[in-house]
Design an enzyme around this catalytic site. Sequence first.
Site, mmCIF file in Angstrom:
data_model
loop_
_atom_site.group_PDB
_atom_site.id
_atom_site.type_symbol
_atom_site.label_atom_id
_atom_site.label_comp_id
_atom_site.label_asym_id
_atom_site.label_seq_id
_atom_site.Cartn_x
_atom_site.Cartn_y
_atom_site.Cartn_z
ATOM 1 N N ARG A 52 0.851 -1.205 0.000
ATOM 2 C CA ARG A 52 0.000 0.000 0.000
ATOM 3 C C ARG A 52 0.879 1.244 0.000
ATOM 4 O O ARG A 52 0.587 2.246 -0.632
ATOM 5 C CB ARG A 52 -0.964 0.012 1.197
ATOM 6 C CG ARG A 52 -1.675 1.359 1.368
ATOM 7 C CD ARG A 52 -2.978 1.285 2.144
ATOM 8 N NE ARG A 52 -2.910 0.497 3.345
ATOM 9 C CZ ARG A 52 -2.312 0.873 4.490
ATOM 10 N NH1 ARG A 52 -1.734 2.062 4.581
ATOM 11 N NH2 ARG A 52 -2.309 0.085 5.535
ATOM 12 N N TYR A 104 -14.922 17.238 -16.186
ATOM 13 C CA TYR A 104 -15.462 15.876 -16.114
ATOM 14 C C TYR A 104 -16.522 15.797 -14.998
ATOM 15 O O TYR A 104 -16.271 16.237 -13.871
ATOM 16 C CB TYR A 104 -14.318 14.888 -15.867
ATOM 17 C CG TYR A 104 -14.799 13.502 -15.536
ATOM 18 C CD1 TYR A 104 -15.647 12.824 -16.401
ATOM 19 C CD2 TYR A 104 -14.422 12.881 -14.358
ATOM 20 C CE1 TYR A 104 -16.112 11.557 -16.088
ATOM 21 C CE2 TYR A 104 -14.868 11.608 -14.039
ATOM 22 C CZ TYR A 104 -15.720 10.962 -14.906
ATOM 23 O OH TYR A 104 -16.183 9.707 -14.589
ATOM 24 N N ASP A 176 -5.726 19.070 -14.823
ATOM 25 C CA ASP A 176 -6.024 17.725 -15.313
ATOM 26 C C ASP A 176 -5.551 17.659 -16.767
ATOM 27 O O ASP A 176 -6.084 18.347 -17.638
ATOM 28 C CB ASP A 176 -7.540 17.461 -15.202
ATOM 29 C CG ASP A 176 -7.908 16.041 -15.599
ATOM 30 O OD1 ASP A 176 -7.243 15.475 -16.486
ATOM 31 O OD2 ASP A 176 -8.882 15.506 -15.037
ATOM 32 N N LYS A 201 -6.910 6.476 -19.573
ATOM 33 C CA LYS A 201 -7.154 6.988 -20.925
ATOM 34 C C LYS A 201 -5.899 6.842 -21.797
ATOM 35 O O LYS A 201 -5.470 5.750 -22.070
ATOM 36 C CB LYS A 201 -7.626 8.443 -20.841
ATOM 37 C CG LYS A 201 -8.640 8.720 -19.725
ATOM 38 C CD LYS A 201 -9.926 7.957 -19.888
ATOM 39 C CE LYS A 201 -10.914 8.358 -18.802
ATOM 40 N NZ LYS A 201 -12.038 7.481 -18.656
HETATM 41 C C1 LIG Z 1 -10.744 14.505 -17.754
HETATM 42 C C2 LIG Z 1 -10.973 13.386 -16.788
HETATM 43 N N1 LIG Z 1 -10.411 13.449 -15.576
HETATM 44 C C3 LIG Z 1 -10.592 12.464 -14.667
HETATM 45 C C4 LIG Z 1 -11.373 11.365 -14.950
HETATM 46 C C5 LIG Z 1 -11.564 10.286 -13.930
HETATM 47 O O1 LIG Z 1 -10.742 9.208 -14.241
HETATM 48 P P1 LIG Z 1 -11.062 7.663 -13.889
HETATM 49 O O2 LIG Z 1 -12.237 7.264 -14.720
HETATM 50 O O3 LIG Z 1 -9.796 6.957 -14.237
HETATM 51 O O4 LIG Z 1 -11.379 7.610 -12.431
HETATM 52 C C6 LIG Z 1 -11.965 11.247 -16.206
HETATM 53 C C7 LIG Z 1 -12.797 10.076 -16.547
HETATM 54 O O5 LIG Z 1 -13.408 10.006 -17.583
HETATM 55 C C8 LIG Z 1 -11.761 12.291 -17.154
HETATM 56 O O6 LIG Z 1 -12.316 12.248 -18.381
#
Ligand SMILES: Cc1ncc(COP(=O)(O)O)c(C=O)c1O
Length: 383
Positions: A52, A104, A176, A201
């Site tokens: 962990r 998101y 992000d 992604k």
């Molecule tokens: C721009 C963005 N940030 C964060 C996330 C969250 O990521 P996760 O689905 O890996 O938890 C997403 C998910 O689609 C996203 O599109």
Amino acid sequence: MNNEHFETRCIHGDLAVALRDEKRAISFPIYQTASFSHIQTGHNESGFDYSRESNPTRQRLEEIVSSLEGAVGTTAFSSGMAAVSACFELFSPGDHMICSEDLYGGVIRLHNLISVKNGIQIDYVDTTDLSAVLNAIRPETKAIYVETPGNPMMEITDLRAGARIAREHGLLLIVDNTFLSPYFQNPLELGADIVVHSGSKFLSGHNDTIAGFASAKDQAIADKIRLISKTTGGVLPPFDSWLVMRGIKTLPIRMEQQQKNAQKIARWLQEQKKVEKVIYPGLKDHPGYEVNAGQTRGAGSMISFRVDCADTALRMLQKVKIVTFAESLGGTESLLTYPALQTHPDVPAETREHLGITDTLLRLSVGIENADDIISDLKQALE
Ligand SMILES: Cc1ncc(COP(=O)(O)O)c(C=O)c1O
């Protein structure tokens, strides 16, 4: 960061710090273990205790991501949302954050369900308008949180200007970088303090794992994030770490091919009668085209587009064959997403309306299939 080029660092990480396998395996081993043994008290030969806290496979991946983002430290999480949550844990009751409104939906849900309860206030502003950001700053503001390009409206925020505002007001700038990946954009180099990723992604790139990263420019912040991860426990397992590491090896060639396909498809979509608007930062008519070009090395492969009516959108989702109707993005497979129902259903209806996330909006993540095949598929789905 060392002097090797990006493509080389995707394969080998930062040679100066890279954790090497003691058996010299070319593919770094999956250390599928919960714990590590010790010979006697006061000695820790391997440097590892408990998975962990840290694990060699995860550490090797974290070093690679740090190298690609120009970070002093990266923590790998079990999802992008776990990485975002860890960043929100840096704040205390009474603190205030300013977030991009084009965001998101899961981050908005995190705010509504968790952060509000924890006494953190958030204002969503149009971060493409820097005067709106300045106007939202209060004495208790601690951070600006930005997605650029934003999900799903592809809004572009000027990161250098955002970093200047953050610096002048003593705020953290958290970015992000999921949509462009470090191949096209390095927010830390533009002045951000923390970069987060949904590693599910482009970084992993094959729609086969869920992962997240938080990379920091400053050692104290990197240490705090690692302590939060150790404490809350949403860490990336060894096998998933290995999958993302393998995915990153081909990040540059995937990003190039996906972008090449996206440019062709965006131009084709613009010519279709039933398509009313194509929103892609690589098109000159995108309002953020210049800003994006000035702070990135590309526009990526995410395209949102608006069709003439909800019926057309629903029929497209049903009729596509090569492109898949699914939530997510950034992988080798092209995916078509319906943001109003899939990624943003928890966002209040009036906010969705204000942002333009309506029943005629579709989001396309362009994969590495042949662009002409993708176009033929979209064509038959539009008919
Ligand atoms: C721009 C963005 N940030 C964060 C996330 C969250 O990521 P996760 O689905 O890996 O938890 C997403 C998910 O689609 C996203 O599109």
